[in-house]
Design a protein around this motif. Structure first.
Motif, PDB file in Angstrom:
ATOM      1  N   ALA A   5       0.826  -1.208   0.000  1.00 15.42           N
ATOM      2  CA  ALA A   5       0.000   0.000   0.000  1.00 15.42           C
ATOM      3  C   ALA A   5       0.856   1.252   0.000  1.00 15.42           C
ATOM      4  O   ALA A   5       0.458   2.295  -0.511  1.00 15.42           O
ATOM      5  N   THR A   6       2.063   1.174   0.580  1.00 15.88           N
ATOM      6  CA  THR A   6       2.919   2.357   0.644  1.00 15.88           C
ATOM      7  C   THR A   6       3.476   2.711  -0.724  1.00 15.88           C
ATOM      8  O   THR A   6       3.884   3.837  -0.954  1.00 15.88           O
ATOM      9  N   ASP A   8       1.869   2.314  -3.882  1.00 12.27           N
ATOM     10  CA  ASP A   8       0.926   2.962  -4.782  1.00 12.27           C
ATOM     11  C   ASP A   8       0.136   4.062  -4.079  1.00 12.27           C
ATOM     12  O   ASP A   8      -0.784   4.632  -4.636  1.00 12.27           O
ATOM     13  N   ARG A   9       0.518   4.342  -2.831  1.00 12.99           N
ATOM     14  CA  ARG A   9      -0.038   5.451  -2.051  1.00 12.99           C
ATOM     15  C   ARG A   9      -1.506   5.305  -1.702  1.00 12.99           C
ATOM     16  O   ARG A   9      -2.136   6.264  -1.290  1.00 12.99           O
ATOM     17  N   ARG A  10      -2.069   4.141  -1.891  1.00 11.14           N
ATOM     18  CA  ARG A  10      -3.417   3.948  -1.361  1.00 11.14           C
ATOM     19  C   ARG A  10      -3.295   3.736   0.146  1.00 11.14           C
ATOM     20  O   ARG A  10      -2.237   3.353   0.649  1.00 11.14           O
ATOM     21  N   PRO A  11      -4.363   3.979   0.906  1.00  8.74           N
ATOM     22  CA  PRO A  11      -4.280   3.798   2.347  1.00  8.74           C
ATOM     23  C   PRO A  11      -3.949   2.352   2.723  1.00  8.74           C
ATOM     24  O   PRO A  11      -4.372   1.411   2.053  1.00  8.74           O
ATOM     25  N   ASP A  36      -5.829   9.593   6.780  1.00  7.34           N
ATOM     26  CA  ASP A  36      -5.668   9.702   5.324  1.00  7.34           C
ATOM     27  C   ASP A  36      -4.738   8.630   4.765  1.00  7.34           C
ATOM     28  O   ASP A  36      -4.701   8.401   3.555  1.00  7.34           O
ATOM     29  N   ARG A  37      -3.982   7.953   5.649  1.00  7.66           N
ATOM     30  CA  ARG A  37      -3.008   6.965   5.191  1.00  7.66           C
ATOM     31  C   ARG A  37      -3.294   5.542   5.656  1.00  7.66           C
ATOM     32  O   ARG A  37      -2.725   4.589   5.145  1.00  7.66           O
ATOM     33  N   THR A  39      -6.584   2.879   6.865  1.00 11.20           N
ATOM     34  CA  THR A  39      -7.987   2.582   7.114  1.00 11.20           C
ATOM     35  C   THR A  39      -8.066   1.309   7.948  1.00 11.20           C
ATOM     36  O   THR A  39      -7.425   0.300   7.618  1.00 11.20           O
ATOM     37  N   GLU A  41      -9.971  -1.675   8.621  1.00 11.99           N
ATOM     38  CA  GLU A  41     -11.009  -2.398   7.889  1.00 11.99           C
ATOM     39  C   GLU A  41     -11.943  -3.175   8.804  1.00 11.99           C
ATOM     40  O   GLU A  41     -13.139  -3.312   8.530  1.00 11.99           O
ATOM     41  N   ASP A  70      -3.514  -5.388   4.508  1.00 18.48           N
ATOM     42  CA  ASP A  70      -2.080  -5.214   4.282  1.00 18.48           C
ATOM     43  C   ASP A  70      -1.311  -5.584   5.547  1.00 18.48           C
ATOM     44  O   ASP A  70      -0.201  -6.104   5.475  1.00 18.48           O
TER      45      ASP A  70
END
Length: 274
Positions: A5-6, A8-11, A36-37, A39, A41, A70
């Motif tokens: 995730a880090t 592709d900058r998705r949370p 913002d970084r 979530t 789940e 993740d």
């Protein structure tokens, strides 16, 4: 999955096992500064309870494990590591373990490491309540001769443990040794109190060559932990004096902060103390 995730900058998709002192503090810190970084789940708990705001909470392992995480933070005790650790790692997620004493069971440790190797996930043991792990693990690269850990807490931290049956904790007037031996023995007898000794062992000489002393001390109201080591690097002594968690006398207040530091490292562009 792991920490991709880090890239592709998705949370980061995070799961939590347990919503005790550590889980609640981590959840609060994520909401206040990392929403913002990261979530959250889902949260897995032992018994049914209401959802925590916008975070799904379940007591059903299959429902929890159906998520694609993740990383997962375990903060629920040795049984949680035994029941879910291998499967989480096999899914490719990173597993951050606070109940490190569970790995006194060699077979469990081997299975979790094997699952991580096959899937690409990582078994992460955070510094949590002990800040000497960086120095100790670095020293182990060159070779260690001796590691001695001392855990000192006030008598209230030992109620509900083996020590309560062996000592009149309320009547103690001075520091009293309640255990002397190896972390393998100590972490199994005092699982809620000395998980950090198992972490120190895995960073250094192992569970059977590390010396552990546990002390009930009525003269303090904090948690005092010491690590003394010698080896090819020379020697060092580490001591910390930690405020007690207001919600759990067996846990230091810094633990949730240190775990949050580890989670933050998964999404930060700068990593310190890796």
């Amino acid at each position: 999955m792991g920490t991709s995730a880090t890239k592709d900058r998705r949370p980061l998709a995070l799961g939590l096992i347990g919503m005790g002192a550590i889980g609640l503090d981590v959840l609060g810190m994520i909401r206040s500064s990392l929403a913002d970084r990261i979530t959250v789940e889902s949260v897995l708990v032992r018994t049914p309870r209401a959802e925590s705001g916008d975070v799904p909470v379940t007591h059903e392992p299959e429902r929890f494990l159906a998520h694609r995480f993740d990383a997962v933070l375990e903060g629920a005790g040795h049984a949680a590591v035994r029941d879910h650790g291998e499967r989480i790692l096999a899914s490719g997620a990173d597993l951050i373990v606070t109940s490190v004493g569970a790995f006194c069971e060699d077979d469990l440790y081997r299975r979790c490491v094997g699952a991580a190797e096959r899937s690409g996930g990582r078994l992460i043991i955070p510094s949590a309540g002990i800040g000497a792990l960086d120095t100790l693990s670095a020293a182990a690269v060159g070779g260690l001769d001796e590691v001695h850990m001392i855990v000192r807490k006030d008598p209230s931290a030992w109620y509900g443990t083996r020590a309560e049956g062996e000592h009149d904790l309320a009547a103690l007037t001075g520091p009293t040794v309640i255990f002397e031996g190896t972390p393998r023995e100590g972490a199994l007898l005092y699982p809620q109190n000395v998980n950090i000794s198992a972490a120190v062992s895995l960073a250094g000489l192992g569970l059977d060559r590390t010396h552990l002393t546990i002390i009930a001390d009525p003269q303090i109201d904090t948690h005092v932990c010491e690590v003394h080591a010698t080896g090819a690097f020379g020697s060092f002594s580490f001591r910390e004096d930690i405020a007690v968690s207001p919600t759990n006398r067996k846990t230091g207040q810094i633990v949730a902060m240190a775990v949050m530091k580890t989670i933050r490292q998964l999404v930060n562009p700068v990593v310190i103390g890796a």
